[in-house]
Design a protein around this motif. Structure first.
Motif, PDB file in Angstrom:
ATOM      1  N   LYS A  53       0.839  -1.199   0.000  1.00  0.00           N
ATOM      2  CA  LYS A  53       0.000   0.000   0.000  1.00  0.00           C
ATOM      3  C   LYS A  53       0.875   1.249   0.000  1.00  0.00           C
ATOM      4  O   LYS A  53       2.044   1.207   0.389  1.00  0.00           O
ATOM      5  CB  LYS A  53      -0.937  -0.018   1.203  1.00  0.00           C
ATOM      6  CG  LYS A  53      -1.901  -1.204   1.170  1.00  0.00           C
ATOM      7  CD  LYS A  53      -2.855  -1.211   2.348  1.00  0.00           C
ATOM      8  CE  LYS A  53      -3.811  -2.400   2.214  1.00  0.00           C
ATOM      9  NZ  LYS A  53      -4.791  -2.454   3.320  1.00  0.00           N
ATOM     10  N   SER A  54       0.316   2.376  -0.419  1.00  0.00           N
ATOM     11  CA  SER A  54       1.105   3.605  -0.521  1.00  0.00           C
ATOM     12  C   SER A  54       0.296   4.808  -0.049  1.00  0.00           C
ATOM     13  O   SER A  54      -0.937   4.784  -0.051  1.00  0.00           O
ATOM     14  CB  SER A  54       1.574   3.830  -1.960  1.00  0.00           C
ATOM     15  OG  SER A  54       0.471   4.019  -2.831  1.00  0.00           O
ATOM     16  N   VAL A  55       1.035   5.854   0.348  1.00  0.00           N
ATOM     17  CA  VAL A  55       0.446   7.106   0.821  1.00  0.00           C
ATOM     18  C   VAL A  55       1.152   8.256   0.131  1.00  0.00           C
ATOM     19  O   VAL A  55       2.396   8.303   0.096  1.00  0.00           O
ATOM     20  CB  VAL A  55       0.611   7.254   2.358  1.00  0.00           C
ATOM     21  CG1 VAL A  55       0.037   8.588   2.826  1.00  0.00           C
ATOM     22  CG2 VAL A  55      -0.055   6.091   3.092  1.00  0.00           C
ATOM     23  N   THR A  56       0.394   9.180  -0.457  1.00  0.00           N
ATOM     24  CA  THR A  56       0.996  10.356  -1.089  1.00  0.00           C
ATOM     25  C   THR A  56       1.003  11.516  -0.096  1.00  0.00           C
ATOM     26  O   THR A  56       0.017  11.766   0.594  1.00  0.00           O
ATOM     27  CB  THR A  56       0.224  10.771  -2.348  1.00  0.00           C
ATOM     28  OG1 THR A  56      -1.141  11.036  -2.002  1.00  0.00           O
ATOM     29  CG2 THR A  56       0.270   9.668  -3.386  1.00  0.00           C
ATOM     30  N   VAL A  57       2.138  12.207  -0.037  1.00  0.00           N
ATOM     31  CA  VAL A  57       2.320  13.349   0.860  1.00  0.00           C
ATOM     32  C   VAL A  57       2.690  14.556   0.010  1.00  0.00           C
ATOM     33  O   VAL A  57       3.684  14.522  -0.727  1.00  0.00           O
ATOM     34  CB  VAL A  57       3.416  13.072   1.907  1.00  0.00           C
ATOM     35  CG1 VAL A  57       3.630  14.298   2.782  1.00  0.00           C
ATOM     36  CG2 VAL A  57       3.043  11.863   2.767  1.00  0.00           C
ATOM     37  N   SER A 105      -6.900  14.814  -4.885  1.00  0.00           N
ATOM     38  CA  SER A 105      -6.264  15.265  -3.645  1.00  0.00           C
ATOM     39  C   SER A 105      -5.154  14.303  -3.234  1.00  0.00           C
ATOM     40  O   SER A 105      -5.255  13.088  -3.459  1.00  0.00           O
ATOM     41  CB  SER A 105      -7.286  15.332  -2.509  1.00  0.00           C
ATOM     42  OG  SER A 105      -8.356  16.158  -2.831  1.00  0.00           O
ATOM     43  N   PRO A 106      -4.095  14.819  -2.596  1.00  0.00           N
ATOM     44  CA  PRO A 106      -3.106  13.924  -2.002  1.00  0.00           C
ATOM     45  C   PRO A 106      -3.739  13.219  -0.806  1.00  0.00           C
ATOM     46  O   PRO A 106      -4.796  13.632  -0.321  1.00  0.00           O
ATOM     47  CB  PRO A 106      -1.999  14.878  -1.567  1.00  0.00           C
ATOM     48  CG  PRO A 106      -2.720  16.165  -1.285  1.00  0.00           C
ATOM     49  CD  PRO A 106      -3.817  16.233  -2.313  1.00  0.00           C
ATOM     50  N   ASP A 107      -3.110  12.162  -0.348  1.00  0.00           N
ATOM     51  CA  ASP A 107      -3.614  11.509   0.859  1.00  0.00           C
ATOM     52  C   ASP A 107      -3.375  12.371   2.090  1.00  0.00           C
ATOM     53  O   ASP A 107      -4.238  12.475   2.964  1.00  0.00           O
ATOM     54  CB  ASP A 107      -2.930  10.150   1.051  1.00  0.00           C
ATOM     55  CG  ASP A 107      -3.287   9.166  -0.040  1.00  0.00           C
ATOM     56  OD1 ASP A 107      -4.453   9.176  -0.487  1.00  0.00           O
ATOM     57  OD2 ASP A 107      -2.400   8.398  -0.459  1.00  0.00           O
ATOM     58  N   ILE A 108      -2.187  12.987   2.143  1.00  0.00           N
ATOM     59  CA  ILE A 108      -1.789  13.852   3.259  1.00  0.00           C
ATOM     60  C   ILE A 108      -1.199  15.126   2.685  1.00  0.00           C
ATOM     61  O   ILE A 108      -0.416  15.087   1.731  1.00  0.00           O
ATOM     62  CB  ILE A 108      -0.728  13.175   4.157  1.00  0.00           C
ATOM     63  CG1 ILE A 108      -1.293  11.956   4.872  1.00  0.00           C
ATOM     64  CG2 ILE A 108      -0.149  14.179   5.157  1.00  0.00           C
ATOM     65  CD1 ILE A 108      -2.146  12.238   6.084  1.00  0.00           C
ATOM     66  N   ALA A 109      -1.563  16.269   3.234  1.00  0.00           N
ATOM     67  CA  ALA A 109      -0.944  17.544   2.855  1.00  0.00           C
ATOM     68  C   ALA A 109      -0.442  18.235   4.106  1.00  0.00           C
ATOM     69  O   ALA A 109      -1.127  18.243   5.135  1.00  0.00           O
ATOM     70  CB  ALA A 109      -1.934  18.436   2.121  1.00  0.00           C
ATOM     71  N   TYR A 110       0.767  18.791   4.022  1.00  0.00           N
ATOM     72  CA  TYR A 110       1.315  19.595   5.108  1.00  0.00           C
ATOM     73  C   TYR A 110       0.871  21.042   4.914  1.00  0.00           C
ATOM     74  O   TYR A 110       1.294  21.699   3.953  1.00  0.00           O
ATOM     75  CB  TYR A 110       2.848  19.558   5.093  1.00  0.00           C
ATOM     76  CG  TYR A 110       3.481  18.296   5.621  1.00  0.00           C
ATOM     77  CD1 TYR A 110       2.739  17.174   5.980  1.00  0.00           C
ATOM     78  CD2 TYR A 110       4.870  18.217   5.760  1.00  0.00           C
ATOM     79  CE1 TYR A 110       3.347  16.033   6.467  1.00  0.00           C
ATOM     80  CE2 TYR A 110       5.492  17.075   6.241  1.00  0.00           C
ATOM     81  CZ  TYR A 110       4.729  15.976   6.590  1.00  0.00           C
ATOM     82  OH  TYR A 110       5.337  14.840   7.062  1.00  0.00           O
ATOM     83  N   LEU A 111       0.035  21.526   5.809  1.00  0.00           N
ATOM     84  CA  LEU A 111      -0.487  22.888   5.696  1.00  0.00           C
ATOM     85  C   LEU A 111       0.354  23.824   6.552  1.00  0.00           C
ATOM     86  O   LEU A 111       0.455  23.630   7.769  1.00  0.00           O
ATOM     87  CB  LEU A 111      -1.944  22.924   6.151  1.00  0.00           C
ATOM     88  CG  LEU A 111      -2.877  21.921   5.460  1.00  0.00           C
ATOM     89  CD1 LEU A 111      -4.291  22.061   5.993  1.00  0.00           C
ATOM     90  CD2 LEU A 111      -2.847  22.088   3.945  1.00  0.00           C
ATOM     91  N   PRO A 112       0.963  24.856   5.956  1.00  0.00           N
ATOM     92  CA  PRO A 112       1.850  25.742   6.709  1.00  0.00           C
ATOM     93  C   PRO A 112       1.138  26.761   7.588  1.00  0.00           C
ATOM     94  O   PRO A 112       1.785  27.435   8.383  1.00  0.00           O
ATOM     95  CB  PRO A 112       2.662  26.444   5.619  1.00  0.00           C
ATOM     96  CG  PRO A 112       1.756  26.433   4.424  1.00  0.00           C
ATOM     97  CD  PRO A 112       0.982  25.150   4.513  1.00  0.00           C
ATOM     98  N   GLN A 113      -0.179  26.890   7.431  1.00  0.00           N
ATOM     99  CA  GLN A 113      -0.928  27.844   8.260  1.00  0.00           C
ATOM    100  C   GLN A 113      -2.281  27.263   8.667  1.00  0.00           C
ATOM    101  O   GLN A 113      -2.978  26.690   7.831  1.00  0.00           O
ATOM    102  CB  GLN A 113      -1.196  29.166   7.512  1.00  0.00           C
ATOM    103  CG  GLN A 113       0.017  29.880   7.006  1.00  0.00           C
ATOM    104  CD  GLN A 113       0.204  29.700   5.513  1.00  0.00           C
ATOM    105  OE1 GLN A 113      -0.647  29.158   4.828  1.00  0.00           O
ATOM    106  NE2 GLN A 113       1.328  30.167   5.008  1.00  0.00           N
ATOM    107  N   PRO A 114      -2.660  27.418   9.944  1.00  0.00           N
ATOM    108  CA  PRO A 114      -4.018  27.036  10.353  1.00  0.00           C
ATOM    109  C   PRO A 114      -5.085  27.777   9.554  1.00  0.00           C
ATOM    110  O   PRO A 114      -6.179  27.248   9.332  1.00  0.00           O
ATOM    111  CB  PRO A 114      -4.063  27.419  11.834  1.00  0.00           C
ATOM    112  CG  PRO A 114      -2.644  27.357  12.286  1.00  0.00           C
ATOM    113  CD  PRO A 114      -1.851  27.835  11.101  1.00  0.00           C
ATOM    114  N   GLY A 115      -4.770  29.002   9.130  1.00  0.00           N
ATOM    115  CA  GLY A 115      -5.722  29.768   8.329  1.00  0.00           C
ATOM    116  C   GLY A 115      -6.047  29.075   7.019  1.00  0.00           C
ATOM    117  O   GLY A 115      -7.189  29.106   6.548  1.00  0.00           O
ATOM    118  N   LEU A 116      -5.045  28.436   6.395  1.00  0.00           N
ATOM    119  CA  LEU A 116      -5.279  27.704   5.156  1.00  0.00           C
ATOM    120  C   LEU A 116      -6.182  26.501   5.418  1.00  0.00           C
ATOM    121  O   LEU A 116      -7.062  26.183   4.602  1.00  0.00           O
ATOM    122  CB  LEU A 116      -3.950  27.246   4.554  1.00  0.00           C
ATOM    123  CG  LEU A 116      -4.030  26.397   3.287  1.00  0.00           C
ATOM    124  CD1 LEU A 116      -4.768  27.130   2.179  1.00  0.00           C
ATOM    125  CD2 LEU A 116      -2.628  25.984   2.836  1.00  0.00           C
TER     126      LEU A 116
END
Length: 454
Positions: A53-57, A105-116
Motif C-alpha cells: 500500500k502507498s500514501v501520497t504526501v 487530492s493527495p492523501d496527506i498535505a502539510y499545511l503551513p498555516q491554520p488559516g489555510l
C-alpha cells in the motif's frame, strides 16, 4: 511559508535503531508483518501489515530540505511495508485547491498555516477527514492542548502538528555581551534599558538590526514584531480576539502594540545597525538582516529559531558562542507568552494506511527520527521527543519554551487569519508602515478595511 529546515545526514540503519527503543501495542495477529529479526519494529505493529500500500504526501518543502522528511518516513516504510510518495511544490498553496477540485487530492498535505486549513474546510466541505483513532489518541497524549486547537475547527480536529518553531527570540553575541558587561534582559523594560545603553555606549553602531525583504512574502517579519508585542501589551485573550476579528484590526490595543514595536523599528537611534537607516529595513533581505551582530555593528536581532540556518558556516551557535538567542521578555519575569509557528498534516482519505501514517506523524517514533534526520532549525512539540536528539542548543531551548506548561503559547497570528489578510494586506501593510512611514493607526485601519466579509 516562514519555516526553514536543513539536512543532517543520517543513515537508514540509525533511524531503525532509534525506533527500537519505543513501545507500542501489537495487533493480535502479526504473522504477516514484514520481517523484523531484531525486533526494532515493535512500536509499529499497531499499524498492521500495510505491504503493497502507498500514501501520497504533498507539501511546500522542496529539495534539499525535503530529504530529512523523506528519511524520517523510512522506519514507517520498513516496519509496515507501506510506501510513502513525497511531492514538494513551489505552487503548493495554489495547486492544492485545484487538486481537491479535480478529485486528485493527495492523501496527506502539510499545511503551513491554520488559516489555510480553515479556508479549505470552508470551500471544500467534507474533503478533509477528521482526525480519529490512534492519531487522535496520540495527539491528546503527546501534545499540549494548544496544538490540538490549532488543527481544529468548529470543535472537530482536522490536522495534526508536524513541526514547530519559536518566534519569540532575540539573537545576540554572548562574547559581545560579556565584553561590555551586558546582561540578558528579563523583562521588556530591561530590554529597553539595554537598548538605550547600547545606543549610548556605541554611537558608531546601533542596538538593533532588522530586515523584511522576502520577495513576494516581504513584510512577514514585521508581522511577527506586532504579534509578539500584542501578546505582551494586550495579553493572550485580546490577541485571540484580534486574530479571529472579534475586535477590529485597528482596535486601540493593537495600535498600542504596534507603537511599542515602532519604539524600536522606527527609532533612528536604535536601527538599522550595519545596514542603514529605518527605510533600509524594507530592502534588507531577511536572511542577511542579523549578520551585523557578528560584525559588532548591531547587538540585537528579533527573529525565529529557524534563523540559525542563516549564520555563516563555522559560526558557533551556543550560550558561549559567536551568537545565541534569548527569549523576548514579557512585561514581567513571570509573564512569558511564546509566539510559535509550525505546519500541520491534514488527511484527504480515510484508508487504513493513511490513518496509520497520520498516527505515525503524532508518535514519538516520528518526532525522534525527524529530529535525528534534520540539522538545526526543526523542533517537534511532541512531549515524548528526546531533546538530546535535537541538533542545536537553540532547538533545545525552543523545545523547553514550547514544553513548559507555565508558558502561554499562541500561534503566529497572520498564519491564522484569512489569506487575503494574513499573507496579503497584513504583509504589505507592515511594509508600508516601515517604508512609507505611515502611522500605526492609519496602517491598521487600512488592514481592517481589507478584512473579508463573511
Amino acid at each position: 511559508m516562514k519555516k526553514r529546515e536543513v539536512i543532517a545526514t543520517l543513515s537508514v540503519v540509525a533511524l531503525i535503531v532509534l525506533v527500537s527503543c519505543s513501545g507500542g501495542n501489537p495487533p493480535d495477529d502479526s504473522s504477516n508483518m514484514p520481517s523484523d529479526p531484531a525486533g526494532s519494529c515493535f512500536a509499529f505493529r499497531q499499524y498492521g501489515n500495510l505491504q503493497g500500500k502507498s500514501v501520497t504526501v504533498y507539501t511546500s518543502i522542496l529539495s534539499p530540505e525535503d530529504q530529512s522528511h523523506i528519511d524520517s518516513f523510512k522506519p514507517f516504510e520498513k516496519c509496515t511495508g507501506a510506501k510513502i510518495n513525497y511531492e514538494g511544490s513551489h505552487e503548493f498553496e495554489s495547486q492544492l485547491p485545484l487538486k481537491i477540485e479535480a478529485g486528485s487530492s493527495p492523501d496527506i498535505a502539510y499545511l503551513p498555516q491554520p488559516g489555510l486549513l480553515k479556508t479549505l474546510l470552508a470551500r471544500h466541505s467534507g474533503k478533509i477527514k477528521e482526525v480519529s483513532g490512534q492519531a487522535l489518541s496520540n495527539l491528546e497524549e503527546n501534545y499540549r492542548q494548544a496544538w490540538k486547537d490549532y488543527g481544529s475547527a468548529d470543535g472537530k480536529v482536522y490536522a495534526v502538528p508536524v513541526g514547530a518553531s519559536v518566534k519569540s527570540f532575540v539573537w545576540y553575541s554572548p562574547k559581545t555581551f560579556t565584553d561590555n558587561g551586558y546582561q540578558v534582559p528579563k523583562t521588556w523594560d530591561d530590554l529597553m534599558i539595554l537598548t538605550e545603553k547600547i545606543s549610548s555606549d556605541h554611537p558608531d553602531a546601533k542596538p538593533w538590526c532588522a530586515g523584511i525583504e522576502s520577495g513576494s512574502s516581504t513584510g512577514w517579519p514585521a508581522t511577527d514584531w506586532l504579534e509578539d508585542t500584542m501578546l505582551r501589551t494586550a495579553g493572550p485573550d485580546a490577541y485571540d480576539q484580534w486574530v479571529t476579528h472579534q475586535i477590529p484590526f485597528n482596535d486601540p490595543k493593537v495600535v498600542t502594540a504596534l507603537d511599542q514595536a515602532g519604539g524600536i523599528l522606527k527609532n533612528d537611534a536604535y536601527v538599522n545597525g550595519g545596514l542603514g537607516g529605518i527605510r533600509s529595513i524594507r530592502t534588507t533581505a531577511v536572511g542577511e538582516a542579523g549578520l551585523p551582530v557578528l560584525e559588532g555593528t548591531c547587538f540585537l536581532h528579533h527573529q525565529a529559531s529557524f534563523y540559525q540556518v542563516n549564520w555563516p558556516a563555522g559560526t558557533k551557535i551556543a550560550e558561549d558562542g559567536d551568537v545565541f538567542a534569548f527569549y523576548l521578555p514579557g512585561s514581567t519575569e513571570t509573564d512569558r507568552p511564546v509566539l510559535v509557528g509550525g505546519e500541520f498534516a491534514a488527511a484527504f482519505s480515510d484508508r487504513e494506511e493513511v490513518k496509520a501514517f497520520q498516527a505515525y506523524l503524532t508518535s514519538p517514533e516520528f518526532s525522534n527520527a525527524k529530529a535525528q534526520a534534520t540539522g538545526p532549525g526543526w523542533v517537534s512539540a511532541n512531549r515524548k521527543l528526546d531533546p538530546a536528539n535535537l541538533s542545536s542548543p537553540v532547538d533545545r531551548l525552543s523545545y523547553q519554551l514550547i514544553s513548559d506548561e507555565n508558558n502561554v503559547l499562541r500561534f503566529d497570528g497572520s498564519d491564522q487569519m484569512p489569506g487575503t489578510v494574513g499573507t496579503g494586506t497584513f504583509w504589505t501593510g507592515m511594509t508600508d508602515w516601515i517604508s512609507l512611514n505611515k502611522s500605526s493607526q492609519d496602517i491598521l485601519t487600512e488592514i481592517e478595511n481589507s478584512w473579508p466579509d463573511k
